[in-house]
Design a protein around this motif. Structure first.
Motif, short mmCIF file in Angstrom:
data_model
loop_
_atom_site.label_atom_id
_atom_site.label_comp_id
_atom_site.label_asym_id
_atom_site.label_seq_id
_atom_site.Cartn_x
_atom_site.Cartn_y
_atom_site.Cartn_z
N SER A 58 -40.15 48.94 -4.00
CA SER A 58 -40.57 47.93 -5.24
C SER A 58 -40.94 48.87 -6.37
CB SER A 58 -41.61 47.06 -4.89
OG SER A 58 -42.86 47.69 -4.82
N ARG A 59 -41.19 48.39 -7.36
CA ARG A 59 -41.55 49.14 -8.78
C ARG A 59 -42.99 49.09 -8.56
NH1 ARG A 59 -37.55 46.12 -12.58
NH2 ARG A 59 -37.94 44.43 -11.27
N TYR A 60 -43.66 48.78 -7.58
CA TYR A 60 -45.32 48.71 -7.65
C TYR A 60 -45.62 50.15 -8.08
CZ TYR A 60 -50.01 48.55 -6.01
OH TYR A 60 -51.46 48.49 -5.80
N GLY A 61 -46.64 50.43 -9.10
CA GLY A 61 -47.06 51.56 -9.37
C GLY A 61 -46.43 51.97 -10.86
N GLU A 98 -42.46 51.57 -12.96
CA GLU A 98 -40.84 51.83 -12.50
C GLU A 98 -40.69 53.20 -12.57
OE1 GLU A 98 -36.95 52.96 -12.73
OE2 GLU A 98 -38.25 53.40 -14.57
N SER A 115 -42.34 55.06 -9.30
CA SER A 115 -41.56 54.69 -8.05
C SER A 115 -40.19 55.07 -8.08
CB SER A 115 -41.92 53.29 -7.94
OG SER A 115 -41.28 52.52 -8.94
N ASN A 142 -34.37 46.18 -6.25
CA ASN A 142 -35.46 46.42 -7.21
C ASN A 142 -35.10 47.05 -8.48
OD1 ASN A 142 -38.06 45.04 -6.22
ND2 ASN A 142 -37.52 46.15 -4.49
N TYR A 165 -39.39 37.33 -13.78
CA TYR A 165 -40.59 38.15 -13.72
C TYR A 165 -41.11 38.19 -15.19
CZ TYR A 165 -44.24 41.62 -13.31
OH TYR A 165 -45.50 42.45 -13.29
#
Length: 328
Positions: free
Chosen positions: A183-186, A188, A191, A225, A260
């Motif tokens: 995912s793009r958690y943190g 884009e 990650s 993602n 989103y």
């Protein structure tokens, strides 16, 4: 390689004499392929080797058997609504384990469809995996492999890539890869190296297929993602693949399959080799009304998901299914 050859032999032996699969090499046929991110299709039991406590009755999401079985039936309903006939192949993302796939194919609304399945057993810390459902009368697996993604700096273990080689009823061979990129958690940018690592691992596996086979029919599907203009997708497409879903829209107006903060994005994709792209007859997004709900904050509609944050709602998924039809 010995493991792969063993799997090939076992699958071939299991289906070689099957009366369910009859080749019609002189006749044309169609094949319906569906890609679906299920949004956390977990059972409600704790696996001591995985970080899945939140999906237990005592966990943060209060994931009870009632909610689990509703989720299974909703997933089955979603798949069945993708086609007038039962889809021949379904790539599933965010499924937890073999028990979940058994319940989905044998005990949910899909129990009479006749699906068989293959799936990965990944090092993902939460226990998330990918899987392929297939109708034995439409597709005969020859071999499969779970391709592990090597880690780069600061990267957590992620989902394996599922590779399945098999034959359609027309005698054509398909090489299917199912992907669930990090995912793009943190952020884009932070990650991005992780998704690029998945892309490079995928391309390496595709190159292995191409070495001994001229113009193979390659199909890559899953949740990347990332949109088509992102670095990882541009890298994959540059290796001779084309998007079969770049123009896909929903019959009820959805311009993409994920939303989103009020913005529609296409982060799930079906990518194919040129030989297979020539066989695409249609591509679309399944945005049936029951899969949508009003976006009260941003306006318009959005996928009717199972969780809004940690708040449960009896929805389906935060991703809409992609549908591609092929002619053979």
């Amino acid at each position: 390689m010995r493991r792969l050859f063993t799997l090939c032999f076992m699958l071939w032996s299991a289906v070689a004499n099957s009366s369910l699969f009859i080749l019609h090499s002189s006749l044309s046929s169609s094949l319906t392929f569906v890609e679906l991110n299920c949004e956390n299709l977990f059972d409600c039991r704790h696996d001591s080797l995985k970080q899945d406590v939140e999906f237990t009755p005592e966990g943060a999401r209060h994931w009870t058997r009632t909610r689990y079985w509703r989720k299974l039936n909703h997933t089955g309903q979603t798949i069945l609504s993708c086609s007038q006939d039962i889809p021949d192949l379904v790539a599933l993302v965010e499924v937890e384990n073999d028990s979940v796939l058994h319940d989905l194919t044998r005990r949910s609304l899909l129990r009479n469809a006749g699906y068989q399945y293959l799936m990965t057993d990944s090092p993902d810390e939460r226990g998330v995996d990918v899987a392929l459902l297939y109708l034995p009368e439409s597709f005969r697996p020859i071999c499969y492999e779970s391709v592990t993604v090597p880690l780069v700096k600061d990267m957590r273990p992620t989902r394996d890539i599922l590779y399945v080689q098999g034959e359609t009823t027309s005698g054509d061979t398909l090489h299917i890869f199912i992907v669930h990129a990090p995912s793009r958690y943190g952020g884009e940018l932070a990650s991005r190296p992780y998704r690029m690592q998945v892309a490079q691992t995928l391309v390496s596996a595709i190159d292995s297929v191409r070495k001994n086979r001229p113009s193979p029919n390659i199909l890559v599907a899953g949740d990347f993602n990332a949109s088509l203009d992102n670095h990882s997708l541009r890298f994959i497409l540059a290796q001779g693949l084309e998007s079969a879903t770049s123009q896909a829209v929903g019959l009820n107006g959805s311009p993409a399959n994920y939303r989103y903060q009020g913005r529609w994005e296409q982060i799930d994709h079906v990518l194919v080799s040129p030989s297979l792209h020539a066989r695409v007859t249609s591509s679309s997004i399944n945005d049936a009304p029951f899969l949508l709900e009003p976006d009260e904050k941003m306006g318009g509609m959005k996928p009717f998901r199972t969780f809004n944050g940690y708040r449960y709602q009896p929805g389906f998924s935060d991703h809409l299914p992609l549908i591609v039809r092929f002619s053979f």
